[in-house]
Design an enzyme around this catalytic site. Structure first.
Site, PDB file in Angstrom:
ATOM      1  N   ASP A 263       0.851  -1.186   0.000  1.00  0.00           N
ATOM      2  CA  ASP A 263       0.000   0.000   0.000  1.00  0.00           C
ATOM      3  C   ASP A 263       0.885   1.234   0.000  1.00  0.00           C
ATOM      4  OD1 ASP A 263      -2.473   1.333  -0.019  1.00  0.00           O
ATOM      5  OD2 ASP A 263      -2.227   1.800   2.097  1.00  0.00           O
TER       6      ASP A 263
ATOM      7  N   GLU B  93      -2.212  -1.705  -5.766  1.00  0.00           N
ATOM      8  CA  GLU B  93      -3.322  -0.935  -6.316  1.00  0.00           C
ATOM      9  C   GLU B  93      -2.777   0.013  -7.368  1.00  0.00           C
ATOM     10  OE1 GLU B  93      -7.051   0.184  -3.486  1.00  0.00           O
ATOM     11  OE2 GLU B  93      -5.106   0.837  -2.837  1.00  0.00           O
TER      12      GLU B  93
ATOM     13  N   CYS C 220     -12.351  -3.842   7.188  1.00  0.00           N
ATOM     14  CA  CYS C 220     -11.635  -4.573   8.240  1.00  0.00           C
ATOM     15  C   CYS C 220     -11.147  -5.894   7.653  1.00  0.00           C
ATOM     16  CB  CYS C 220     -12.556  -4.839   9.424  1.00  0.00           C
ATOM     17  SG  CYS C 220     -11.857  -6.014  10.612  1.00  0.00           S
TER      18      CYS C 220
ATOM     19  N   CYS D 185     -12.739  -9.128   9.724  1.00  0.00           N
ATOM     20  CA  CYS D 185     -14.132  -9.588   9.651  1.00  0.00           C
ATOM     21  C   CYS D 185     -14.859  -9.097   8.399  1.00  0.00           C
ATOM     22  CB  CYS D 185     -14.909  -9.147  10.897  1.00  0.00           C
ATOM     23  SG  CYS D 185     -15.289  -7.389  10.907  1.00  0.00           S
TER      24      CYS D 185
ATOM     25  N   CYS E 264     -12.152  -1.759  14.816  1.00  0.00           N
ATOM     26  CA  CYS E 264     -13.337  -2.225  14.085  1.00  0.00           C
ATOM     27  C   CYS E 264     -14.534  -2.320  15.027  1.00  0.00           C
ATOM     28  CB  CYS E 264     -13.051  -3.575  13.443  1.00  0.00           C
ATOM     29  SG  CYS E 264     -14.497  -4.257  12.618  1.00  0.00           S
TER      30      CYS E 264
ATOM     31  N   CYS F  60     -15.765  -6.307  15.094  1.00  0.00           N
ATOM     32  CA  CYS F  60     -15.029  -7.391  15.744  1.00  0.00           C
ATOM     33  C   CYS F  60     -14.031  -6.898  16.792  1.00  0.00           C
ATOM     34  CB  CYS F  60     -14.306  -8.248  14.708  1.00  0.00           C
ATOM     35  SG  CYS F  60     -12.913  -7.407  13.933  1.00  0.00           S
TER      36      CYS F  60
ATOM     37  N   ASP G 255      -2.563   1.644   7.354  1.00  0.00           N
ATOM     38  CA  ASP G 255      -1.859   1.242   6.138  1.00  0.00           C
ATOM     39  C   ASP G 255      -1.626  -0.270   6.047  1.00  0.00           C
ATOM     40  OD1 ASP G 255      -1.692   3.902   5.273  1.00  0.00           O
ATOM     41  OD2 ASP G 255       0.094   4.241   6.479  1.00  0.00           O
TER      42      ASP G 255
HETATM   43 ZN    ZN Z   1     -13.621  -6.290  12.027  1.00  0.00          ZN
END
Ligand code: ZN
Length: 391
Positions: free
Chosen positions: A185, A269, A322, A325, A341, A344, A351
């Site tokens: 990234d 990317e 995330c 999850c 998150c 979860c 990053d």
């Molecule tokens: Zn999560």
């Protein structure tokens, strides 16, 4: 497998060579710009597409006319090569890899490319048509034994330095297969963050150069227009720019080689995805670290060494998702470096989480058969993009 590889060296021109080169650069630039105008006009006025072959015939006609007779004073080979460069620029444009070609400017980097019929190479020295002495090349690294350059590009940068770049065919052996896979990234603070948590390219590396540059630029701005000191100051600015560009490129090469050596699959990317963020400071960060140049290096090195580069072109919420999850945040502003998150409860480094998502989506895309062949896979396209050779 034979691969094309470019070797670039600093070179020192005699006064005679400098004169010939100045003329040749000027003619190449003229031909490129002329051909670009022809192609653009043909398309907009008549809906026609002009290609290399037609333009080569038109160029021969042009040279017969009195007002362009000066084109005959330089070797015709680099002029034809200028038409080929334009062909490549258009191909890159039509295949979505580049913007529409633009005119070459007098004060940018100048270059002329010679095919094998325009120079002689005896294994040690390079001599050009219409020049009596061989080039004085500073051989900073050795060429592979017994190689024969297929094309040679001579160039001069804004700091008045001359370079010679020799394109040779070389047998590059694939590296032994390794297990590691990585997602990369583009970071804001560091140039690069990997899915396994490494960061590379601290901007402090260039801070000293930037200070020097700012000082030189101030001096340039203060100097009287048209004066001798202003020209001097301008050259000084150009030299610092050139040194910074060299250092950056050097660093990028080391890093791209390292990443390709250590990993079998590398997922990234594309820049167009990054650009969707349309953030000014990010745009600056991107231009500073030369993300697209870095990906270009990864692409051709992957091909050389038998690795797979997966480019993700499709928009994908790599930062906001995330990894653990799959929960997707509504928004995540650029100043947020860490987040927890809500689904979860896992705490994420922004990053690293993004890099892990990039790896996951890249691997999925390649497993679904969207990946075409090693080196140049694109995750959202059915067709295999042309492999690009190093500049
Ligand atoms: Zn999560």
């Amino acid at each position: 497998m034979k691969q094309k590889k470019a070797y670039k060296y600093r070179m020192y021109a005699t006064e005679e060579q400098a004169n010939i080169l100045a003329r040749t650069f000027g003619c190449c630039r003229f031909v490129y710009n002329w051909a670009l105008r022809q192609r653009t006009d043909a398309f907009f006025q008549r809906g026609e597409r002009l290609y290399y072959n037609q333009l080569a015939v038109m160029l021969t006609e042009l040279k017969k006319q009195e007002e362009a007779a000066w084109l005959a004073f330089v070797s015709s080979v680099p002029l034809q090569q200028s038409l080929r460069h334009l062909d490549t620029a258009f191909r890159n444009f039509f295949e979505g890899r580049a913007e529409y070609p633009t005119f070459h400017k007098k004060h940018a980097v100048q270059s002329a490319t010679y095919a094998a019929n325009a120079f002689t190479w005896d294994g040690k020295q390079l001599t050009f048509a219409k020049m009596d002495t061989p080039l004085d090349i500073h051989w900073s690294r050795s060429l592979p034994k017994g190689c024969k350059p297929t094309t040679v590009t001579l160039s001069k940068d804004c700091a008045n330095r001359y370079f010679v770049s020799l394109l040779v065919e070389e047998d590059i052996k694939h590296l032994p297969v390794v297990k590691k896979q990585v997602g990369l990234d583009l970071g804001l603070k560091s140039m690069l963050i990997t899915s396994d948590g490494h960061t590379y390219g601290n901007p402090k590396f260039f801070a000293k150069d930037e200070k020097k540059l700012a000082k030189a630029q101030r001096r340039h701005a203060r100097a009287k227009k048209g004066g001798k000191n202003r020209r001097k100051a301008q050259l000084k600015v150009a030299r610092i720019h050139a040194r910074m560009a060299d250092r950056r490129k050097d660093y990028q090469h080391k890093l791209s080689t390292q990443i390709i050596r250590e990993n079998q699959v590398v997922c990234v990317e594309s820049l167009s995805v990054k650009n969707m963020l349309q953030n000014h400071s990010l745009a600056k960060a991107i231009s500073d670290v030369g993300w697209s140049e870095f990906i270009r290096q990864l692409a051709y090195k992957a091909e050389w060494y038998g690795r797979t580069l997966v480019r993700i072109d499709k928009w994908y919420p790599s930062s906001k998702r995330c990894f653990d999850c799959g929960h997707i945040l509504d928004s995540l502003t650029l100043d947020v470096r860490h987040w927890i998150c809500p689904e979860c409860g896992v705490s994420h480094d922004r990053d690293i989480n993004a890099a892990r998502n990039i790896l996951a989506v890249g691997l999925t895309a390649s497993a679904c058969g969207e990946m075409i062949r090693p080196g140049a896979a694109k995750a959202n396209r059915g067709a295999s993009p042309r492999s690009r050779k190093p500049k």
